[in-house]
Design an enzyme around this catalytic site. Structure first.
Site, PDB file in Angstrom:
ATOM      1  N   GLU A   8       0.832  -1.198   0.000  1.00  0.00           N
ATOM      2  CA  GLU A   8       0.000   0.000   0.000  1.00  0.00           C
ATOM      3  C   GLU A   8       0.868   1.248   0.000  1.00  0.00           C
ATOM      4  O   GLU A   8       2.084   1.168   0.139  1.00  0.00           O
ATOM      5  CB  GLU A   8      -0.921   0.004   1.227  1.00  0.00           C
ATOM      6  N   HIS A  46       0.404   5.729   1.252  1.00  0.00           N
ATOM      7  CA  HIS A  46      -0.400   6.678   2.014  1.00  0.00           C
ATOM      8  C   HIS A  46      -0.024   8.102   1.645  1.00  0.00           C
ATOM      9  O   HIS A  46       1.078   8.355   1.160  1.00  0.00           O
ATOM     10  CB  HIS A  46      -0.151   6.524   3.521  1.00  0.00           C
ATOM     11  N   HIS A  53       5.792   7.449   7.073  1.00  0.00           N
ATOM     12  CA  HIS A  53       5.909   6.577   8.249  1.00  0.00           C
ATOM     13  C   HIS A  53       7.375   6.542   8.671  1.00  0.00           C
ATOM     14  O   HIS A  53       8.265   6.628   7.824  1.00  0.00           O
ATOM     15  CB  HIS A  53       5.583   5.116   7.924  1.00  0.00           C
ATOM     16  N   HIS A  99       4.869   0.350  -0.178  1.00  0.00           N
ATOM     17  CA  HIS A  99       5.667  -0.316   0.842  1.00  0.00           C
ATOM     18  C   HIS A  99       4.974  -1.583   1.333  1.00  0.00           C
ATOM     19  O   HIS A  99       3.752  -1.718   1.250  1.00  0.00           O
ATOM     20  CB  HIS A  99       5.970   0.615   2.021  1.00  0.00           C
ATOM     21  N   CYS A 155       5.999   1.560  14.520  1.00  0.00           N
ATOM     22  CA  CYS A 155       5.675   2.420  13.384  1.00  0.00           C
ATOM     23  C   CYS A 155       5.104   3.727  13.924  1.00  0.00           C
ATOM     24  O   CYS A 155       4.110   3.718  14.647  1.00  0.00           O
ATOM     25  CB  CYS A 155       4.668   1.733  12.469  1.00  0.00           C
TER      26      CYS A 155
END
Length: 159
Positions: free
Chosen positions: A69, A71, A75, A109, A123
């Site tokens: 996925e 975003h 992160h 990732h 995370c």
């Protein structure tokens, strides 16, 4: 710290055996029946409106993997236990304890555990969690044009 903040704050969460923390629930990785991931759990360690980020502990069972996925937000990942591999963009890297991984915004990732041990990692994400974006068939074809990425994904349908 005002009284309402003090009453919300958990000052200390004692570590428990097996990478668990006192008062922290072990949750399913995601609520998704499409089999986009395999054998992953999550624990939310810190989440507070006064904190701009959220700290989570993920554990991927031996041979398991997180979703492929991307975003809107970046992160920060710190590997705590085990070993495996991660895909960030078009780079595949071996990871192990104390390795740091930065996942830039809008970058594909995925994390995979070795077949013989779990992969556990912290995370750090922005508190304004955005919905993960999954790859289209076109995105997968572009990713798999890179031989290292194709080998990492192992030919599995990752949609």
């Amino acid at each position: 710290m005002d009284e309402s903040t003090a009453s919300r704050a958990k000052i200390h969460r004692k570590a428990q055996p097996g990478y668990r923390w006192e008062g922290v629930e072990r949750l399913p990785y995601k609520e998704d029946e499409r089999a986009l991931f395999k054998a992953v759990t999550r624990q939310i360690l810190f989440s507070d409106p006064d904190l701009a980020g959220e700290l989570r502990y993920f554990e991927v069972a031996p041979g398991g993997y997180s979703s492929l996925e991307r975003h809107e937000l970046m992160h920060g990942v710190l590997i705590l236990r085990g070993r495996g591999q991660c895909l960030v963009g078009t780079e595949v890297r071996a990871v192990g304890p104390h390795d740091l991984v930065t996942v830039p915004a809008w970058t594909w990732h995925q994390f995979r555990a070795a077949s013989d041990e779990p992969l556990g990692f912290l995370c750090l994400v922005d508190a304004r969690r955005d919905k993960p974006h999954l790859p289209s068939e076109h995105d997968l074809a572009e990713l798999k044009a890179n031989p290292a990425v194709a080998e990492f994904l192992g030919g599995r349908h990752q949609r």
